[in-house]
Scaffold this motif. Structure first.
Motif, PDB file in Angstrom:
ATOM      1  N   GLY A 261       0.839  -1.196   0.000  1.00  0.00           N
ATOM      2  CA  GLY A 261       0.000   0.000   0.000  1.00  0.00           C
ATOM      3  C   GLY A 261       0.869   1.239   0.000  1.00  0.00           C
ATOM      4  N   GLY A 262       0.424   2.271   0.673  1.00  0.00           N
ATOM      5  CA  GLY A 262       1.151   3.532   0.680  1.00  0.00           C
ATOM      6  C   GLY A 262       2.123   3.629   1.834  1.00  0.00           C
ATOM      7  N   PHE A 263       2.877   4.742   1.837  1.00  0.00           N
ATOM      8  CA  PHE A 263       3.840   4.984   2.903  1.00  0.00           C
ATOM      9  C   PHE A 263       4.072   6.473   3.025  1.00  0.00           C
ATOM     10  CE2 PHE A 263       6.076   4.282  -1.042  1.00  0.00           C
ATOM     11  CZ  PHE A 263       7.036   5.292  -1.097  1.00  0.00           C
ATOM     12  N   GLY A 264       4.489   6.901   4.195  1.00  0.00           N
ATOM     13  CA  GLY A 264       4.765   8.305   4.446  1.00  0.00           C
ATOM     14  C   GLY A 264       6.247   8.610   4.401  1.00  0.00           C
ATOM     15  N   LEU A 265       6.583   9.871   4.579  1.00  0.00           N
ATOM     16  CA  LEU A 265       7.978  10.303   4.516  1.00  0.00           C
ATOM     17  C   LEU A 265       8.811   9.635   5.602  1.00  0.00           C
ATOM     18  CD1 LEU A 265      10.273  12.113   3.503  1.00  0.00           C
ATOM     19  CD2 LEU A 265       9.379  13.943   4.976  1.00  0.00           C
ATOM     20  N   ASP A 266       8.304   9.586   6.822  1.00  0.00           N
ATOM     21  CA  ASP A 266       9.071   9.005   7.915  1.00  0.00           C
ATOM     22  C   ASP A 266       9.414   7.545   7.623  1.00  0.00           C
ATOM     23  OD1 ASP A 266      10.063   9.176  10.775  1.00  0.00           O
ATOM     24  OD2 ASP A 266       8.649   7.507  10.955  1.00  0.00           O
ATOM     25  N   ALA A 267       8.435   6.792   7.096  1.00  0.00           N
ATOM     26  CA  ALA A 267       8.690   5.393   6.748  1.00  0.00           C
ATOM     27  C   ALA A 267       9.725   5.301   5.637  1.00  0.00           C
ATOM     28  CB  ALA A 267       7.393   4.712   6.331  1.00  0.00           C
ATOM     29  N   ALA A 268       9.629   6.164   4.633  1.00  0.00           N
ATOM     30  CA  ALA A 268      10.586   6.140   3.524  1.00  0.00           C
ATOM     31  C   ALA A 268      11.999   6.423   4.025  1.00  0.00           C
ATOM     32  CB  ALA A 268      10.185   7.161   2.464  1.00  0.00           C
ATOM     33  N   GLU A 269      12.139   7.401   4.915  1.00  0.00           N
ATOM     34  CA  GLU A 269      13.467   7.727   5.446  1.00  0.00           C
ATOM     35  C   GLU A 269      14.038   6.580   6.261  1.00  0.00           C
ATOM     36  OE1 GLU A 269      13.162  12.609   5.799  1.00  0.00           O
ATOM     37  OE2 GLU A 269      12.579  11.359   7.509  1.00  0.00           O
ATOM     38  N   SER A 270      13.192   5.896   7.031  1.00  0.00           N
ATOM     39  CA  SER A 270      13.670   4.806   7.881  1.00  0.00           C
ATOM     40  C   SER A 270      14.001   3.542   7.093  1.00  0.00           C
ATOM     41  CB  SER A 270      12.607   4.471   8.939  1.00  0.00           C
ATOM     42  OG  SER A 270      12.378   5.572   9.787  1.00  0.00           O
ATOM     43  N   VAL A 271      13.203   3.255   6.075  1.00  0.00           N
ATOM     44  CA  VAL A 271      13.346   1.995   5.346  1.00  0.00           C
ATOM     45  C   VAL A 271      14.270   2.132   4.144  1.00  0.00           C
ATOM     46  CG1 VAL A 271      12.078   0.232   4.032  1.00  0.00           C
ATOM     47  CG2 VAL A 271      11.079   1.205   6.113  1.00  0.00           C
ATOM     48  N   CYS A 272      14.221   3.266   3.459  1.00  0.00           N
ATOM     49  CA  CYS A 272      14.899   3.390   2.162  1.00  0.00           C
ATOM     50  C   CYS A 272      16.252   4.071   2.235  1.00  0.00           C
ATOM     51  CB  CYS A 272      14.012   4.150   1.182  1.00  0.00           C
ATOM     52  SG  CYS A 272      12.414   3.359   0.887  1.00  0.00           S
ATOM     53  N   ALA A 273      16.510   4.874   3.253  1.00  0.00           N
ATOM     54  CA  ALA A 273      17.802   5.562   3.334  1.00  0.00           C
ATOM     55  C   ALA A 273      18.910   4.552   3.616  1.00  0.00           C
ATOM     56  CB  ALA A 273      17.758   6.635   4.416  1.00  0.00           C
ATOM     57  N   GLY A 274      20.104   4.899   3.211  1.00  0.00           N
ATOM     58  CA  GLY A 274      21.246   4.010   3.393  1.00  0.00           C
ATOM     59  C   GLY A 274      22.264   4.281   2.317  1.00  0.00           C
ATOM     60  N   ASP A 275      23.042   3.278   1.971  1.00  0.00           N
ATOM     61  CA  ASP A 275      24.091   3.443   0.967  1.00  0.00           C
ATOM     62  C   ASP A 275      23.524   4.051  -0.314  1.00  0.00           C
ATOM     63  OD1 ASP A 275      25.818   2.294   2.741  1.00  0.00           O
ATOM     64  OD2 ASP A 275      25.789   0.305   1.820  1.00  0.00           O
ATOM     65  N   GLY A 276      24.084   5.172  -0.727  1.00  0.00           N
ATOM     66  CA  GLY A 276      23.662   5.818  -1.959  1.00  0.00           C
ATOM     67  C   GLY A 276      22.441   6.697  -1.828  1.00  0.00           C
ATOM     68  N   LEU A 277      21.863   6.745  -0.636  1.00  0.00           N
ATOM     69  CA  LEU A 277      20.647   7.548  -0.449  1.00  0.00           C
ATOM     70  C   LEU A 277      20.628   8.102   0.977  1.00  0.00           C
ATOM     71  CD1 LEU A 277      17.944   8.532  -1.650  1.00  0.00           C
ATOM     72  CD2 LEU A 277      16.894   6.420  -0.802  1.00  0.00           C
ATOM     73  N   PRO A 278      21.250   9.257   1.193  1.00  0.00           N
ATOM     74  CA  PRO A 278      21.262   9.854   2.535  1.00  0.00           C
ATOM     75  C   PRO A 278      19.844  10.191   3.003  1.00  0.00           C
ATOM     76  CG  PRO A 278      22.855  10.931   1.084  1.00  0.00           C
ATOM     77  CD  PRO A 278      22.011  10.062   0.216  1.00  0.00           C
ATOM     78  N   THR A 279      19.621  10.100   4.276  1.00  0.00           N
ATOM     79  CA  THR A 279      18.291  10.378   4.829  1.00  0.00           C
ATOM     80  C   THR A 279      17.802  11.770   4.433  1.00  0.00           C
ATOM     81  OG1 THR A 279      18.747   8.946   6.720  1.00  0.00           O
ATOM     82  CG2 THR A 279      16.957  10.539   6.960  1.00  0.00           C
ATOM     83  N   ARG A 280      18.699  12.742   4.470  1.00  0.00           N
ATOM     84  CA  ARG A 280      18.288  14.129   4.189  1.00  0.00           C
ATOM     85  C   ARG A 280      17.839  14.336   2.747  1.00  0.00           C
ATOM     86  NH1 ARG A 280      23.812  13.992   4.347  1.00  0.00           N
ATOM     87  NH2 ARG A 280      24.911  14.736   2.471  1.00  0.00           N
ATOM     88  N   SER A 281      18.184  13.403   1.854  1.00  0.00           N
ATOM     89  CA  SER A 281      17.833  13.580   0.440  1.00  0.00           C
ATOM     90  C   SER A 281      16.570  12.823   0.043  1.00  0.00           C
ATOM     91  CB  SER A 281      18.989  13.119  -0.450  1.00  0.00           C
ATOM     92  OG  SER A 281      19.090  11.704  -0.464  1.00  0.00           O
ATOM     93  N   VAL A 282      15.994  12.046   0.970  1.00  0.00           N
ATOM     94  CA  VAL A 282      14.866  11.189   0.607  1.00  0.00           C
ATOM     95  C   VAL A 282      13.677  12.019   0.119  1.00  0.00           C
ATOM     96  CG1 VAL A 282      13.111   9.594   1.513  1.00  0.00           C
ATOM     97  CG2 VAL A 282      15.530   9.253   2.052  1.00  0.00           C
ATOM     98  N   LEU A 283      13.365  13.117   0.802  1.00  0.00           N
ATOM     99  CA  LEU A 283      12.214  13.928   0.405  1.00  0.00           C
ATOM    100  C   LEU A 283      12.382  14.451  -1.015  1.00  0.00           C
ATOM    101  CD1 LEU A 283       9.546  15.318   0.994  1.00  0.00           C
ATOM    102  CD2 LEU A 283      10.822  17.184   2.090  1.00  0.00           C
ATOM    103  N   GLY A 284      13.560  14.940  -1.339  1.00  0.00           N
ATOM    104  CA  GLY A 284      13.794  15.445  -2.680  1.00  0.00           C
ATOM    105  C   GLY A 284      13.682  14.356  -3.739  1.00  0.00           C
TER     106      GLY A 284
END
Length: 787
Positions: A290-313
């Motif tokens: 289903g869907g997901f919010g910004l906080d979930a995206a930052e927690s789950v998707c950030a990591g190598d090659g994707l800094p947390t601060r850049s997830v929103l952009g």
């Protein structure tokens, strides 16, 4: 997806967010097939528009189905055992019993004329085929419209192959404005103009657009992905790059790519044009259900090659490229991948070798969310937690499924299933909760303290479902094992819930002893939460049955004070329910009514079916004591229907059942058998929302029984406008909803006021609500709420 049912008709079809291009013939043919067949399956390659065609066709057919057109989305469902649960949830059907959910569905649908869309069946094809076949045999008024990449293969199924959008012939010079005659080109033009407002089709660029659409084989999703690139690429460059990419992919094929590979190629091309961080985010976001919010995206998707601060952009970039959908609900923003793009992302995640790590982060995030929600459940955020947990239901399912399908993660799945007790038991999700708890206990035979918690939680859920033998077995195992290993908390909860089973089993003295034992153990542990409150409340019920009203009142006042101090409402509502029983026994009927109605209001917030029906029962007894026989009979009818969904009226207990029996006997004698039956039947035909509104006397001038069908001179369109006024829509919003001019909407409103002799919109709203409660299924205006 939100719901956007036609005014006055049930259903949950989502409002279309984009125009519907080039499917007039398909819609007409699918409508014709549905007129003669009860199962029509739309097949076709991914991205060809099966779902959109199904929704548009269903929207045009809604008036033919008095009980609504309903969408059941299956893309996020991986466990076939939960198919019936998912259909029930989509149809808004509540059932807290332990009955087979397919049987519940069949019972609900048996007498209804209803259209159900099962969307994305291919990964659950056997379960979908079996369920559809069973329901069609049980429900003659039921029609299914399914979408799948393959047929269901059951008797009576009619197929409609959804073809790509028509295209101009290759090497054919197009005369001016010829593009308007080709839906594929029209779609490209609309989507390009939406992303680049200055974009227009001209005699000079329409041949380029035709080249792009031919390269993409007329597949709508592929065309949409390409169209959004006009912001970054000139049209001639876009066409050339796309053709070059496809020619490379088509090597080894004879001629062009087959249609089933074209979408994959288009998605691959779009993927290659994304930045590196966007590609990483796309792949990692594919684990969400289903869907997901910004906080979930930052927690789950950030990591190598994707800094947390850049997830929103990066999220914003994928939204701009039509890879992600951005859905706003009030102040909440959520993101979602369309199913073909989610599947592609998951393939890329697997290729990256990152799948297990991201799935574990997803699991960790939702386990932490569940644990935080469990802690906060005992506090003022309960209503917010209910909404949040329901919103994340698909992600919680995905996390549970991952844990219980992965040998090394079973203990985490056991912990998550047990932690969600507040959702299973407190928010009316008993059937699915039982499914996951059973599965977890079978998967993890040696889970330590997590297994002990799962045992008592599952025993609690089984008790609420009326499966006393299963509950006793689970709670007995928990009591024995927790005593053996010295887990004092699990032992206290097991003893408490064994007391509940003794109470409904009419062993009232023993139940009271068990509740007291549990309360002592809770105090020794320093435990305080909603469950601890319930131990005192349930002990108070035992005290009432033993004639100890003063002790019952004192226990509930204690629980009420604890709830008020902590802002807790869910258990608090049960405390005031028991205080209503005390007041009724004392003859304090106004006080009893106040307590019972307050309980009902709170339980409605949490979708707690048991709490709602108990409140309605007490209100019926109070009305009988006041000699308000018609309201009493109607409320008994309301309760009878709801008890059917709970599973065991008054718990099958002589103590709980005695006041019900007395109320029914007195009311029937006062009214006579015929009038009693009429009123009771009327109450049983109200939807849950209508029954609650009636019990709370929320509609001005509501009466106690079936009314004559309301005679008005309103046209069908004026009735639709009246319901939209009741929903708080302005004239402009009404015009947008009904696709009419604002001036036309204003005219409808003025005619309604004149015909009903009203002076204000508020009077119209009150009239609609009153009419809905009075007439139920028998006529008048129905509100847009599923049962």
């Amino acid at each position: 997806m939100g719901t956007a049912a036609v005014a006055g008709r049930p259903g949950n079809l989502p409002a279309g967010t984009t125009s519907f291009v080039g499917r007039k013939k398909d819609v007409a043919e699918v409508k014709r097939l549905l007129s003669k067949a009860r199962l029509v399956t739309l097949t076709g390659v991914g991205g060809v528009g099966k779902t959109r065609l199904a929704l548009h066709t269903a929207a045009e057919l809604r008036r033919a189905f008095p009980d609504g057109a309903w969408l059941v989305e299956l893309a996020d469902l991986s466990d076939a055992a939960l198919l019936a649960h998912t259909v029930l949830e989509a149809l808004g059907i509540r059932d807290d019993t332990g009955r087979d959910q397919a049987d519940v569905l069949a019972d609900h649908l048996r007498e209804r004329r209803i259209l159900v869309i099962l969307d994305n069946c291919e990964h659950l094809i056997d379960a979908c085929a079996a369920t559809v076949d069973r329901l069609l045999k049980a429900s003659p008024g039921l029609r299914f419209l399914t979408t799948s990449r393959e047929r269901l293969g059951i008797q009576g199924e009619h197929l409609w192959q959804v073809a790509p959008l028509p295209l101009p012939e290759p090497l054919q010079a197009l005369p001016p404005d010829a593009w308007r005659g080709y839906p594929a080109m029209t779609l490209f033009a609309e989507r390009a103009a939406a992303i680049e407002p200055g974009f227009v089709v001209t005699a000079g660029n329409q041949d380029l657009i035709a080249r792009v659409c031919r390269t993409l084989a007329g597949i709508p999703l592929a065309i949409e992905l390409a169209a959004v690139r006009v912001r970054a690429l000139p049209l001639d460059e876009l066409a050339t790059r796309l053709e070059d990419s496809f020619h490379l992919l088509a090597r080894g094929e004879r001629g062009d790519l087959p249609r089933h590979q074209t979408l994959l190629a288009a998605v691959e091309w779009s993927h290659d044009l994304c930045g590196a961080a966007e590609r990483i985010l796309w792949a990692r976001a594919s684990v969400f259900g289903g869907g997901f919010g910004l906080d979930a995206a930052e927690s789950v998707c950030a990591g190598d090659g994707l800094p947390t601060r850049s997830v929103l952009g990066q999220l914003a970039g994928l939204v701009d490229k039509s890879v992600l959908l951005c859905e706003r609900d009030g102040d909440r923003t959520r993101y979602r991948l369309l199913e073909p793009l989610r599947q592609f992302g998951r393939m890329k995640l697997h290729e990256m070798g990152d799948e297990d790590a991201v799935l574990r982060r997803h699991r960790d995030y939702y386990l932490a969310l569940a644990e935080r929600s469990e802690r906060e459940w005992f506090g003022p955020k309960q209503a917010e937690i209910f909404v949040r947990t329901k919103l994340e239901h698909a992600n919680l399912r995905a996390a549970l499924d991952y844990c219980l399908a992965t040998p090394s993660e079973g203990r985490a799945g056991l912990k998550l299933a047990a932690t969600l007790w507040f959702y299973w038991a407190g928010c009316g999700v008993l059937g699915e909760g039982r499914h996951w708890l059973d599965h977890a206990l079978e998967t993890v035979p040696d889970g330590g303290e997590d297994r002990l918690k799962a045992l008592w939680v599952n025993g609690y859920v089984s008790t609420l479902q009326g499966d006393v033998p299963r509950a006793m077995a689970l709670l007995g195992e928990c009591r024995t094992e927790s005593g053996r290993v010295g887990d004092e908390a699990a032992l206290a909860y097991a003893i408490h819930r064994l007391g509940c089973n003794a109470l409904v089993g009419d062993d009232v003295g023993y139940a009271k002893d068990l509740f007291e034992d549990a309360r002592i153990r809770y105090r020794r542990l320093g435990e305080m939460n909603g469950n601890v409150m319930l131990a005192g409340i349930e002990m108070a019920i035992a005290a009432i049955f033993l004639g100890e009203l003063e002790e019952a009142a004192a226990l509930c006042e204690e629980a009420r004070a604890v709830g008020a101090a902590h802002g807790e409402e869910w258990a608090y509502a049960y405390a005031i329910y028991v205080l209503a029983l005390v007041a009724l026994n004392r003859g304090e009927l106004d006080l009893a009514t106040s307590y019972a109605r307050n309980c009902l209001r709170i339980k409605r917030t949490f979708n707690d079916l048991l709490g709602m029906v108990l409140s309605i029962e007490v209100l019926a007894w109070i009305e009988s004591s006041l000699r308000h026989w018609e309201r009493a009979a109607t409320l008994l009818g309301c309760a009878r229907r709801i008890w059917h969904s709970v599973g065991y009226p008054m718990f099958g207990s002589k103590y709980f059942g005695a006041p019900h029996g007395d109320c029914e006997a007195r009311t029937r004698e006062a009214l006579g058998d015929s009038r009693y039956a009429e009123l009771s039947r009327y109450g049983s035909e109200l939807t849950l929302e209508e029954a609650v509104a009636f019990a709370l006397d929320e509609s001005e001038g509501a009466d106690s029984g079936p009314a004559e069908e309301v005679e008005t001179v309103l046209t069908d369109r004026e009735r639709e406008v009246a319901v939209l006024i009741t929903d708080g829509l302005s004239n402009r919003e009404i015009a947008d909803r009904l696709v009419i001019s604002r001036r036309t909407a204003e005219g409808h409103v003025q005619r309604i006021l004149r015909k009903l002799n009203f002076d204000s919109r508020a009077q119209i709203a009150a009239w609609v609500t009153q009419t809905a409660v009075r007439t139920g299924r028998n006529g008048g205006i129905r509100r847009d709420r599923p049962e």
